[in-house]
Write a protein that holds these residues in place. Structure first.
Motif, short mmCIF file in Angstrom:
data_model
loop_
_atom_site.label_atom_id
_atom_site.label_comp_id
_atom_site.label_asym_id
_atom_site.label_seq_id
_atom_site.Cartn_x
_atom_site.Cartn_y
_atom_site.Cartn_z
N THR A 39 5.93 -43.72 -26.06
CA THR A 39 5.39 -44.54 -27.16
C THR A 39 6.14 -44.30 -28.47
O THR A 39 5.84 -44.93 -29.48
CB THR A 39 3.88 -44.28 -27.35
OG1 THR A 39 3.67 -42.88 -27.44
CG2 THR A 39 3.06 -44.84 -26.21
N ASP A 40 7.11 -43.37 -28.46
CA ASP A 40 7.96 -43.19 -29.65
C ASP A 40 9.03 -44.29 -29.74
O ASP A 40 9.67 -44.45 -30.78
CB ASP A 40 8.64 -41.81 -29.60
CG ASP A 40 9.32 -41.57 -28.25
OD1 ASP A 40 8.80 -42.07 -27.23
OD2 ASP A 40 10.38 -40.92 -28.23
N LYS A 78 2.65 -51.92 -31.70
CA LYS A 78 2.16 -50.92 -32.66
C LYS A 78 1.40 -51.63 -33.77
O LYS A 78 1.85 -51.67 -34.92
CB LYS A 78 3.34 -50.11 -33.20
CG LYS A 78 4.08 -49.40 -32.09
CD LYS A 78 4.91 -48.24 -32.55
CE LYS A 78 5.40 -47.46 -31.34
NZ LYS A 78 6.38 -46.44 -31.65
N GLU A 80 -1.07 -52.29 -36.68
CA GLU A 80 -1.75 -51.38 -37.61
C GLU A 80 -3.16 -51.90 -37.85
O GLU A 80 -3.52 -52.32 -38.95
CB GLU A 80 -0.94 -51.25 -38.89
CG GLU A 80 0.22 -50.33 -38.64
CD GLU A 80 1.28 -50.35 -39.70
OE1 GLU A 80 1.11 -51.06 -40.70
OE2 GLU A 80 2.27 -49.65 -39.49
N ARG A 132 -2.91 -45.62 -27.00
CA ARG A 132 -2.88 -44.21 -27.40
C ARG A 132 -3.42 -44.19 -28.82
O ARG A 132 -2.89 -44.88 -29.70
CB ARG A 132 -1.43 -43.71 -27.37
CG ARG A 132 -1.31 -42.23 -27.57
CD ARG A 132 0.12 -41.76 -27.33
NE ARG A 132 0.60 -41.90 -25.95
CZ ARG A 132 0.11 -41.27 -24.89
NH1 ARG A 132 -0.90 -40.44 -25.03
NH2 ARG A 132 0.61 -41.46 -23.69
N GLN A 134 -4.63 -42.76 -32.58
CA GLN A 134 -4.22 -41.78 -33.59
C GLN A 134 -5.26 -40.67 -33.61
O GLN A 134 -6.44 -40.93 -33.36
CB GLN A 134 -4.17 -42.44 -34.97
CG GLN A 134 -3.00 -43.38 -35.11
CD GLN A 134 -2.98 -44.08 -36.46
OE1 GLN A 134 -3.74 -43.73 -37.36
NE2 GLN A 134 -2.11 -45.05 -36.58
N GLN A 141 -2.30 -45.76 -32.07
CA GLN A 141 -0.94 -45.40 -32.50
C GLN A 141 0.03 -46.33 -31.75
O GLN A 141 1.04 -46.74 -32.26
CB GLN A 141 -0.73 -43.94 -32.09
CG GLN A 141 0.60 -43.34 -32.36
CD GLN A 141 0.80 -42.17 -31.41
OE1 GLN A 141 1.11 -42.35 -30.23
NE2 GLN A 141 0.58 -40.97 -31.90
N ALA A 142 -0.36 -46.65 -30.53
CA ALA A 142 0.46 -47.56 -29.72
C ALA A 142 -0.42 -48.24 -28.68
O ALA A 142 -1.38 -47.64 -28.18
CB ALA A 142 1.56 -46.79 -29.03
#
Ligand code: BTN
Length: 258
Positions: A39-40, A78, A80, A132, A134, A141-142
């Motif tokens: 997920t990075d 991603k 927000e 995933r 935060q 987060q993703a």
């Protein structure tokens, strides 16, 4: 297909917006599992596998993913925003899948809430959305959105034969999977970038196999019959029980039978 349907990444990337970055594999356990472990990577990463050895569906089910026949694709988002986005993205993906199949094959599709796409009375696609979170919040987060579409005809296992089918067995025409992937990704991105405006909802609602039908709602503790009367702006299914009570269904744990 007569020749092997190889996924030409360069050609696919030419046909989709720059938002996407595509990785193609011959075989993965599951494109969703792979992407949940990466997920990075940037938003818009797309992972496609020709086959999956442990393809996953909702509620812990497996997803039959033989080589050379289906489109097994996961997409990294991603957003927000809070978790509502997962539900909306899933519904937007179902609408984009149905539209892409219709445009390319000239058939009609319907969508069984929340995210099963049907064609010719058989399920041809399903969507598994995972997030995933935060640390310490409900902001993702993703989000990994995985879609599996049965494209080319294949021999289905006995337990799936009744329910599942492939697009091309019904449509009677053959196209490379890349064409369907590109159309899906183009339509989905338009919907995703305008998720707040719910631009996908008309396409979603107009293909609903559920609205106006009696359904069986299955919960963790049992089931009940109700009339499905609509889908609200949060993509919750609105049902009316025989006693007149109205319920809004959004839980991933609820499934319905027509
Ligand atoms: C369902 O019908 O329950 C959802 C099926 C989702 C299958 C897709 S295939 C690509 C991605 N990788 C997986 O392991 N699952 C999803």
């Amino acid at each position: 297909m007569k020749q092997r349907d190889e996924m030409d990444v360069r050609q696919l990337e030419r046909d989709i917006p720059d938002f996407y970055h595509v990785h193609v594999f011959d075989c993965l356990e599951s494109t969703n599992t792979w992407l949940m472990g990466h997920t990075d990577l940037p938003e818009g990463t797309v992972v496609i596998a020709d086959a999956q050895s442990k393809g996953r569906g909702r509620a812990g089910h497996s997803f039959y993913s033989p080589g050379g026949t289906g489109l097994y694709l996961s997409l990294l988002l991603k957003p927000e925003r809070n978790m509502e986005v997962s539900l909306l993205s899933t519904a937007a993906a179902a609408a984009a899948c149905a539209q892409a199949v219709e445009e390319i094959y000239g058939v009609s599709c319907s969508i069984k809430w929340l995210n099963d796409v049907f064609c010719g009375g058989k399920k041809i696609a399903g969507i598994l959305c995972e997030a995933r979170l935060q640390a310490g919040g409900d902001m993702p987060q993703a989000v990994v959105l995985g879609i599996g579409i049965n494209v080319h005809p294949c021999r289905m296992p006995e337990d799936l034969k009744e329910l599942a089918g492939s697009v091309e067995a019904f449509a009677g025409t053959e196209k490379p999977r890349r064409i369907l992937a590109a159309r899906f990704l183009n339509i989905f991105l338009k919907y995703y970038l305008a998720l707040d405006q719910r631009t996908f909802l008309n396409a979603y609602r107009s293909r609903s196999a559920v609205i106006g039908r009696r359904v069986t709602v299955m919960t963790g503790s049992g089931s009940y019959r109700a009339a499905a009367i609509g889908i609200d702006d949060a993509c919750r299914l609105i049902v009316r029980l025989d006693c007149g009570e109205i319920r809004y269904l959004s839980s991933g744990e609820i499934s319905i039978r027509l």
